[in-house]
Design an enzyme around this catalytic site. Structure first.
Site, PDB file in Angstrom:
ATOM      1  N   ASN A  83      59.415 -33.896  24.057  1.00 53.18           N
ATOM      2  CA  ASN A  83      58.759 -35.123  23.639  1.00 53.18           C
ATOM      3  C   ASN A  83      57.249 -35.093  23.782  1.00 53.18           C
ATOM      4  O   ASN A  83      56.701 -35.754  24.651  1.00 53.18           O
ATOM      5  CB  ASN A  83      59.327 -36.298  24.430  1.00 53.18           C
ATOM      6  CG  ASN A  83      59.008 -37.602  23.745  1.00 53.18           C
ATOM      7  OD1 ASN A  83      58.476 -37.616  22.633  1.00 53.18           O
ATOM      8  ND2 ASN A  83      59.318 -38.691  24.404  1.00 53.18           N
ATOM      9  N   VAL A 141      57.129 -41.524  20.494  1.00 52.65           N
ATOM     10  CA  VAL A 141      58.541 -41.311  20.198  1.00 52.65           C
ATOM     11  C   VAL A 141      59.351 -41.822  21.375  1.00 52.65           C
ATOM     12  O   VAL A 141      59.258 -41.294  22.472  1.00 52.65           O
ATOM     13  CB  VAL A 141      58.843 -39.821  19.981  1.00 52.65           C
ATOM     14  CG1 VAL A 141      60.334 -39.591  19.847  1.00 52.65           C
ATOM     15  CG2 VAL A 141      58.114 -39.315  18.753  1.00 52.65           C
ATOM     16  N   PRO A 142      60.115 -42.877  21.151  1.00 51.76           N
ATOM     17  CA  PRO A 142      60.836 -43.533  22.248  1.00 51.76           C
ATOM     18  C   PRO A 142      62.088 -42.777  22.662  1.00 51.76           C
ATOM     19  O   PRO A 142      63.188 -43.162  22.325  1.00 51.76           O
ATOM     20  CB  PRO A 142      61.177 -44.894  21.670  1.00 51.76           C
ATOM     21  CG  PRO A 142      61.298 -44.642  20.198  1.00 51.76           C
ATOM     22  CD  PRO A 142      60.357 -43.525  19.863  1.00 51.76           C
ATOM     23  N   CYS A 143      61.918 -41.754  23.434  1.00 50.24           N
ATOM     24  CA  CYS A 143      63.078 -40.970  23.847  1.00 50.24           C
ATOM     25  C   CYS A 143      63.939 -41.757  24.824  1.00 50.24           C
ATOM     26  O   CYS A 143      65.088 -41.432  25.051  1.00 50.24           O
ATOM     27  CB  CYS A 143      62.629 -39.665  24.479  1.00 50.24           C
ATOM     28  SG  CYS A 143      61.567 -39.877  25.903  1.00 50.24           S
ATOM     29  N   HIS A 144      63.369 -42.802  25.382  1.00 48.79           N
ATOM     30  CA  HIS A 144      64.150 -43.576  26.351  1.00 48.79           C
ATOM     31  C   HIS A 144      65.174 -44.461  25.646  1.00 48.79           C
ATOM     32  O   HIS A 144      66.011 -45.065  26.295  1.00 48.79           O
ATOM     33  CB  HIS A 144      63.231 -44.422  27.220  1.00 48.79           C
ATOM     34  CG  HIS A 144      62.397 -45.384  26.442  1.00 48.79           C
ATOM     35  ND1 HIS A 144      61.201 -45.017  25.852  1.00 48.79           N
ATOM     36  CD2 HIS A 144      62.587 -46.685  26.155  1.00 48.79           C
ATOM     37  CE1 HIS A 144      60.698 -46.069  25.240  1.00 48.79           C
ATOM     38  NE2 HIS A 144      61.512 -47.098  25.392  1.00 48.79           N
TER      39      HIS A 144
END
Length: 108
Positions: free
Chosen positions: A50, A56-59
């Site tokens: 990431n 980029v909302p990896c969560h």
DNA sequence: AACTAAGTGAAGT
DNA sequence: ACTTCACTTAGTT
């Protein structure tokens, strides 16, 4: 030094991840299918790096069994707490390590 | 370039 | 719970 090269695959993953609306989450498997990949694991592999966080909302990507999955390379510890807290702020709540509201799963 | 191991999973048994 | 599947990345040779 590290040369962070973005591969084609990663680009797809990031672009797709960005489409997850705020307040929703999706699973590795769903995301994988969306980009025509049958390995959800590869998704996590890409998200782990990431380079564009929090762009980029990896969560917002969790496991299919509604457990939070991992965050920044780990599946336990403070990393996960942070992930859960981030999601809580967006209205996605977890209880006992599981997603409370299954209607919060975004399906593209 | 080829091989190995591991990784933020998923599905089947 | 255990096993198998599926795909990518990073490291080793």
């Amino acid at each position: 030094l590290k040369k962070n090269k973005i591969t084609d695959f990663q680009e797809k993953v990031y672009r797709t991840a960005k489409r997850i609306p705020k307040g929703y989450v999706t699973t590795y498997g769903i995301l994988a299918r969306e980009i025509g990949c049958r390995s959800s694991r590869a998704i996590g592999q890409a998200l782990k790096k990431n380079p564009f966080a929090p762009f980029v909302p990896c969560h917002r990507v969790i496991s299919s069994d509604f457990s939070p999955g991992g965050f920044q390379g780990k599946r336990e510890g403070l990393n996960i707490s942070r992930k859960i807290r981030l999601l809580s702020k967006e209205g996605v709540l977890f209880s006992n390590g599981k997603l409370v509201d299954s209607k919060r799963v975004y399906r593209f």
